[in-house]
Each structure stands twice: as C-alpha cells, then as structure tokens.
Write a protein that holds these residues in place. Structure first.
Motif, mmCIF file in Angstrom:
data_model
loop_
_atom_site.group_PDB
_atom_site.id
_atom_site.type_symbol
_atom_site.label_atom_id
_atom_site.label_comp_id
_atom_site.label_asym_id
_atom_site.label_seq_id
_atom_site.Cartn_x
_atom_site.Cartn_y
_atom_site.Cartn_z
ATOM 1 N N GLY A 199 0.793 -1.153 0.131
ATOM 2 C CA GLY A 199 -0.141 0.014 -0.136
ATOM 3 C C GLY A 199 0.810 1.244 0.088
ATOM 4 N N GLN A 200 0.565 2.447 0.865
ATOM 5 C CA GLN A 200 1.287 3.665 0.983
ATOM 6 C C GLN A 200 2.362 3.319 1.698
ATOM 7 O OE1 GLN A 200 -1.333 6.991 1.376
ATOM 8 N NE2 GLN A 200 -1.549 7.265 -0.760
ATOM 9 N N ALA A 201 3.400 3.837 1.645
ATOM 10 C CA ALA A 201 4.680 3.798 2.388
ATOM 11 C C ALA A 201 4.938 5.129 2.659
ATOM 12 C CB ALA A 201 5.851 3.078 1.746
ATOM 13 N N ARG A 202 4.835 5.457 4.028
ATOM 14 C CA ARG A 202 5.162 6.523 4.483
ATOM 15 C C ARG A 202 6.643 6.995 5.026
ATOM 16 N NH1 ARG A 202 0.673 10.126 4.813
ATOM 17 N NH2 ARG A 202 -1.197 9.101 4.239
ATOM 18 N N THR A 203 7.226 7.697 4.736
ATOM 19 C CA THR A 203 8.855 7.862 5.116
ATOM 20 C C THR A 203 9.073 9.013 6.126
ATOM 21 O OG1 THR A 203 9.308 6.529 3.319
ATOM 22 C CG2 THR A 203 11.129 7.657 4.295
ATOM 23 N N THR A 204 9.679 9.118 7.013
ATOM 24 C CA THR A 204 10.180 10.307 7.951
ATOM 25 C C THR A 204 11.381 10.068 8.114
ATOM 26 O OG1 THR A 204 7.991 10.343 8.462
ATOM 27 C CG2 THR A 204 9.302 11.794 9.832
ATOM 28 N N ALA A 205 12.369 11.210 7.910
ATOM 29 C CA ALA A 205 13.689 11.187 8.097
ATOM 30 C C ALA A 205 14.066 12.402 9.017
ATOM 31 C CB ALA A 205 14.551 11.049 6.850
ATOM 32 N N TRP A 206 15.272 12.204 9.710
ATOM 33 C CA TRP A 206 15.949 13.026 10.421
ATOM 34 C C TRP A 206 17.440 12.900 10.427
ATOM 35 C CZ3 TRP A 206 11.992 10.064 12.157
ATOM 36 C CH2 TRP A 206 10.922 10.739 12.904
ATOM 37 N N GLU A 207 17.892 14.085 9.833
ATOM 38 C CA GLU A 207 19.322 14.207 9.687
ATOM 39 C C GLU A 207 20.224 14.380 10.931
ATOM 40 O OE1 GLU A 207 20.145 17.275 6.873
ATOM 41 O OE2 GLU A 207 19.387 16.027 5.030
ATOM 42 N N GLN A 208 21.707 13.982 10.960
ATOM 43 C CA GLN A 208 22.616 14.381 12.035
ATOM 44 C C GLN A 208 22.052 13.763 13.301
ATOM 45 O OE1 GLN A 208 25.336 15.816 11.520
ATOM 46 N NE2 GLN A 208 24.967 16.169 9.119
ATOM 47 N N MET A 209 21.501 12.306 13.281
ATOM 48 C CA MET A 209 21.380 11.590 14.354
ATOM 49 C C MET A 209 22.328 10.607 14.724
ATOM 50 S SD MET A 209 18.439 13.317 15.112
ATOM 51 C CE MET A 209 17.843 12.145 16.617
ATOM 52 N N HIS A 210 22.928 10.581 16.110
ATOM 53 C CA HIS A 210 23.815 9.712 16.239
ATOM 54 C C HIS A 210 23.426 8.984 17.586
ATOM 55 C CE1 HIS A 210 24.875 13.425 18.297
ATOM 56 N NE2 HIS A 210 25.274 12.641 19.453
ATOM 57 N N PRO A 211 23.898 7.763 17.974
ATOM 58 C CA PRO A 211 23.541 6.969 18.995
ATOM 59 C C PRO A 211 24.589 7.408 20.456
ATOM 60 C CG PRO A 211 25.003 5.702 17.851
ATOM 61 C CD PRO A 211 24.795 6.805 17.073
ATOM 62 N N ARG A 212 24.329 7.216 21.643
ATOM 63 C CA ARG A 212 24.913 7.660 22.752
ATOM 64 C C ARG A 212 25.815 6.505 23.017
ATOM 65 N NH1 ARG A 212 24.571 11.374 26.741
ATOM 66 N NH2 ARG A 212 22.249 11.741 26.351
ATOM 67 N N LEU A 213 27.258 6.695 22.933
ATOM 68 C CA LEU A 213 28.080 5.535 23.179
ATOM 69 C C LEU A 213 28.541 5.630 24.609
ATOM 70 C CD1 LEU A 213 30.255 5.816 19.907
ATOM 71 C CD2 LEU A 213 28.247 4.445 20.251
ATOM 72 N N ALA A 214 29.143 4.496 25.163
ATOM 73 C CA ALA A 214 29.694 4.510 26.434
ATOM 74 C C ALA A 214 30.933 3.486 26.372
ATOM 75 C CB ALA A 214 28.812 4.054 27.377
ATOM 76 N N HIS A 215 31.627 3.679 27.484
ATOM 77 C CA HIS A 215 32.833 2.818 27.436
ATOM 78 C C HIS A 215 32.749 1.366 27.994
ATOM 79 C CE1 HIS A 215 36.315 5.481 26.400
ATOM 80 N NE2 HIS A 215 35.561 6.315 26.867
ATOM 81 N N ARG A 216 31.944 0.595 27.353
ATOM 82 C CA ARG A 216 31.348 -0.691 27.650
ATOM 83 C C ARG A 216 31.396 -1.509 26.564
ATOM 84 N NH1 ARG A 216 26.827 2.247 29.659
ATOM 85 N NH2 ARG A 216 25.072 1.721 28.316
ATOM 86 N N GLY A 217 31.125 -2.793 26.429
ATOM 87 C CA GLY A 217 30.783 -3.680 25.213
ATOM 88 C C GLY A 217 31.866 -3.288 24.424
ATOM 89 N N ALA A 218 31.645 -3.261 22.940
ATOM 90 C CA ALA A 218 32.509 -3.042 22.094
ATOM 91 C C ALA A 218 33.521 -1.851 22.205
ATOM 92 C CB ALA A 218 31.940 -2.978 20.559
ATOM 93 N N TRP A 219 33.155 -0.850 22.951
ATOM 94 C CA TRP A 219 33.714 0.384 23.048
ATOM 95 C C TRP A 219 34.490 0.437 24.329
ATOM 96 C CZ3 TRP A 219 33.838 3.388 18.786
ATOM 97 C CH2 TRP A 219 32.617 3.346 17.941
ATOM 98 N N ALA A 220 34.718 -0.538 25.061
ATOM 99 C CA ALA A 220 35.161 -0.658 26.400
ATOM 100 C C ALA A 220 36.838 -0.168 26.219
ATOM 101 C CB ALA A 220 35.193 -2.009 26.901
ATOM 102 N N GLU A 221 37.506 -0.873 25.067
ATOM 103 C CA GLU A 221 39.005 -0.718 24.897
ATOM 104 C C GLU A 221 39.212 0.596 24.012
ATOM 105 O OE1 GLU A 221 40.512 -4.369 23.524
ATOM 106 O OE2 GLU A 221 39.997 -5.487 25.296
ATOM 107 N N HIS A 222 38.207 1.431 23.780
ATOM 108 C CA HIS A 222 38.617 2.529 22.953
ATOM 109 C C HIS A 222 39.258 3.604 23.607
ATOM 110 C CE1 HIS A 222 37.812 5.115 19.430
ATOM 111 N NE2 HIS A 222 37.700 6.366 20.277
ATOM 112 N N GLU A 223 40.457 4.010 22.838
ATOM 113 C CA GLU A 223 41.318 4.942 23.543
ATOM 114 C C GLU A 223 40.849 6.491 23.330
ATOM 115 O OE1 GLU A 223 45.273 4.231 22.428
ATOM 116 O OE2 GLU A 223 45.359 2.100 22.980
ATOM 117 N N GLY A 224 40.752 7.399 24.219
ATOM 118 C CA GLY A 224 40.501 8.774 24.137
ATOM 119 C C GLY A 224 39.116 8.587 24.147
ATOM 120 N N ARG A 225 38.372 9.781 23.494
ATOM 121 C CA ARG A 225 37.150 10.308 23.618
ATOM 122 C C ARG A 225 36.453 9.465 22.718
ATOM 123 N NH1 ARG A 225 35.438 16.791 23.832
ATOM 124 N NH2 ARG A 225 33.945 16.493 25.473
#
Length: 486
Positions: free
Chosen positions: A282-308
């Motif tokens: 049927g009809q497909a309604r699309t809504t988009a928002w630009e410049q959206m990013h997730p909040r990251l934290a030093h845990r999981g896959a980002w636990a060993e990330h150095e720096g900010r």
C-alpha cells in the motif's frame, strides 16, 4: 525436450560464454579431488527435485564415480577459496538504482545440536522453533555469514560473493568489517567500482551494530543501511554556540536533543517526509531526521577505545506501510544510514534497498531446502566449508544460465516469462544446458578387471623359471642354461 532458447542472440551468446568461462575457472579452483568435486556440483544441478541426502547424489547420471569417491572428495578435497572469490567478483553483477552496487549481509546457521564431538560449534540464534510464533532458541551449530549483490524488482535472484564461518572466539562486528573490506577491495581490483561511481550500499538487519561498522569502515566508499530496534534512544547534533552574545560557561555540549523512538513526544521536526505507493504494502510513509547519532559508552565493543568516544552522525528513517502481504498489520521500521545529507530520493532508495535485502533470505532458503546445504551430517568444519563453496558454485551457474533457460513447468504450474524464472525453474532444465557447456572433468579410471593382465593379452615379459630346491638370483636366471655337473 530442450531448455536452451533457440534464438542465438548476442545476449545469449555472452551468457553462454560466461557460463563456460566460469565452469573452467571453477575447475581450476579445485586443487585436490578436482574431477570428483566438479562432478558433485554437476549432480547438485542436474538431480531431480530437492537434495535429501549427500550419498544420493552419486546416483545422478552426471556423477560417474562411486559413493566412496564422493565422501573422499568432501572430506579430503581442497578448494582454493581465494581464487574462487576473485572469480565470483569478476562475473557480471546485478545492480540497482541505475547501476549502483547494493550488497546484503546476513547470517544463516548450519545447526548441529546432535553432534557433540564436532569442533568449533557455537550457539546460533534460531527464530520460530518454539511454540509461539515469535519464539526463538539458541542451538549449537556453525553460523555462516554471506555477502550477496542484489538486483532491483520483485525477484529471488542474488549473486553470492563471499561466505565466512564464524568461530566461537570471533567478534561478529570485526569479522563483518574484515569481510566487507575484502569484498570491496576485490570489487575495486576487478573494475566493478571505480573512482567517481556512487558509493556501494550495504544493507544489514537488526542483529548488526551498524553504527560501529560505520566507524570501522569509514575509509571505504560504502554507505551502510541497517535496521535498529524500536526502543533505541538517538541524539541530535549539538546546537552551535552563540556568536552575538557571551558564550555560556563550561565545556561545549557534544549532544543535542534526545529522541526516544518509542515516545513520539520527543521527536523533533523531520527534515524529509515522503509518501510512496507500493504494490504489496500500500502506501509507504517515510520520515527522516538528519544528523542523528547514538550515545556511546565505554563498555561492550567500546570498552577498549582509547580517548574520547566518537560521534557517529547519520540519517534516521522511519518507514510505515499500510499493511503487509495478506492484509496483516504492519509495525513501523526504523533504519539508520551512515550518510548525513539525504534528500527525499536518497531516503526512498534507502528503504527500498533494505526491502530488497530479503532476497538473500530466499537464496538461503534455496540453499537449504533445494540444494541441500545443511542436509549432510558433516563432522569436520573444513568439510562444511568445502561443501558450502560447492553450493555457492552451483547457485552461480544457475544465475549465469538464467538467460539460456526455458520454463520447464509442471502441468499445474503457471507459466513464467524468461525474466521471471526462479532458480528452481532454471535448475529443472540445467541438465540440457550442461550438455552444451564445457565439461572439464575427466572420466573416472577403470578399476575392473584388474589387477593383473586382461584376458587374451600376451605376456610381454615371460616369467622367470626357477629350479625346485635351488636358490637362484635374478642375474643367474638370465644367463644361458648349462647342464648341472654337480
């Protein structure tokens, strides 16, 4: 009955040449037990109906060897997977959106819950095996991750380009990033993608960390499109600091307004809104928002990330259709793409490419239900990898033989036009295509009536006669006979 189209046009001539070339290259990729492995692929393509057992393939007329050679090839053969990957990339690839390459990534398990002695198994996420419709389980098996090129239109055809088995100690995101980096590199070396071409679209399902993949693969000419959960929280970009008035004290803000996907009251004003009419939804309604990013934290896959921790901006897309096939109620789908500036056409192309990702699931279903990918009770992971590449080689020949095949339908089936033939319909007539294609495999060596000299053949080397009770060497036996003087 003939499945080869009678009109020998230019397109069919090129298709026949590509099929012959791939068959020759495939035989060159088989380093050990080449003849048997190639005939095993021939049996996969020419046997009637679905493959229900591995040993049953030796009964096909195209398989000229015994069942012992079949098992020996699967267990002890050798396939040059690197060369086969390069060969698959060099073939004509399907494209979308006027020549753009779209890749789909998905994982499918080879379940082995009844084989506790098989090595390198891990728990695989399996849907729909419980009593409830949405029930899922985790069963031991070998998960394989496939990368395939998609084509536009309602079709079940894909071009499988790579397959990797995930191990118990592997990081799924790291394996996916390495696999995509290798596939994109081969596409560039083969001339499939050149500088100036639009970025390669890569579509993924909700099981992948699309944001982390965008960070790891930022140096590649790709655009990632992935589905995210409906309970995620996304953040807008921080507002610019004022210039005409004193700046506020403290550290500049890194994040803007918080957008809770499950709470419409927190949604900011969208940048793009579009309505598209579809045939199935049927009809497909699309809504988009630009410049959206997730909040990251030093845990999981980002636990060993150095720096900010980095900020990963992208475009958030909400897709809502009227109904699913069968007039079922449809829930909205949330997508995130790594591009930061997406106009209306780009947003529509993103969700259309994501819907085409389900074509890879049709290919996996063909692998398992028709070609018998997970049917053999193989105990070695190396043998499972070998069998997987044979399945991919068989499916590639079906794709290359698609322009040459005719519709050999059953009396109760609807006729299909040549461009709408399914892989199962093409396989139904591949036996007739094979008769007109290159057959590089050699004939099996006869094992009967030997050992020994066949009856009626003269003996070229007469046997040496020895005196009874005497010890005679070969040198003395060849000398002239002299009377024994005692």
């Amino acid at each position: 009955m003939n499945s080869v189209a009678r009109g020998e046009g230019a397109d069919q001539g090129l298709a026949a040449m590509e099929l012959d070339r791939f068959r020759g290259e495939l035989f060159g990729c088989l380093d050990r037990r080449a003849d048997e492995l190639f005939e095993l692929v021939e049996a996969l393509l020419c046997v009637e109906g679905p493959v229900h057992s591995l040993v049953g393939l030796c009964l096909a007329p195209e398989h000229r060897r015994g069942h012992g050679a079949l098992y020996d090839a699967v267990n002890s053969g050798r396939i040059n997977a690197g060369r086969l990957r390069e060969t698959l990339i060099g073939l004509p690839l399907p494209r979308m959106f006027g020549g753009r390459i779209v890749l789909a990534v998905d994982v499918s398990p080879w379940l082995r819950p009844d084989a506790p002695t098989c090595s390198e198994r891990l728990f695989c996420h399996v849907y729909g095996r419980g009593r409830a419709r949405d029930a899922d389980q985790r069963l031991p098996g070998w998960p394989y991750q496939l990368v395939a090129a998609l084509e536009s239109g309602a079709t079940s055809w894909t071009a499988v380009l790579d397959a990797v088995r995930l191990g118990p100690t592997d990081d799924a995101t790291a394996v996916t990033a390495a696999q995509l980096r290798a596939v994109v590199g081969r596409l560039q070396r083969a001339g499939q993608w050149q500088v100036g071409d639009p970025a390669i679209l890569v579509v993924l399902d909700s099981g992948y960390d699309v944001c982390r993949l965008a960070f790891v693969l930022a140096d590649l000419p790709i655009q990632l499109i992935g589905r995210i959960r409906a309970d995620r929280v996304m953040l807008a970009s921080a507002p610019p600091r004022p210039v005409d008035r004193p700046r506020p004290l403290g550290r500049p803000r890194r994040h803007g307004a918080v957008m809770v996907l499950a709470d419409p009251g927190t949604w900011p004003a969208p940048c793009t809104t579009a309505v598209t009419d579809t045939t199935r939804y049927g009809q497909a309604r699309t809504t988009a928002w630009e410049q959206m990013h997730p909040r990251l934290a030093h845990r999981g896959a980002w636990a060993e990330h150095e720096g900010r921790l980095p900020i990963l901006p992208g475009t958030l897309i909400r897709l809502q259709v009227e109904h699913l096939p069968g007039q079922r109620t449809a829930k909205p789908i949330w997508l995130w793409t790594s591009t930061t500036e997406a106009d209306t056409g780009e947003v529509i192309g993103c969700w259309q490419a994501y819907l085409r990702r389900f074509d890879l699931e049709h290919t996996i279903r063909l692998f398992k239900q028709t070609l018998g990918w997970t049917t053999p009770k193989i105990r070695s992971p190396a043998a499972a990898d070998r069998w997987t590449w044979l399945i991919i080689a068989a499916h590639t020949q079906l794709r290359l033989g698609r322009p040459l095949a005719r519709d050999l339908r059953r009396p109760w089936e609807r006729p299909l036009s040549p461009e709408r033939l399914t892989p199962a319909r093409v396989r139904r007539g591949f036996r007739y295509l094979r008769a007109k294609s290159t057959q590089p495999a050699g004939a099996p060596k006869p094992t009967h009536p030997g050992p020994g000299r066949p009856p009626g053949t003269p003996n070229r080397h007469p046997a040496i006669r020895y005196d009874v009770g005497k010890t005679v060497t070969r040198d003395t036996a060849n000398t002239s006979k002299r009377p024994h003087t005692g």
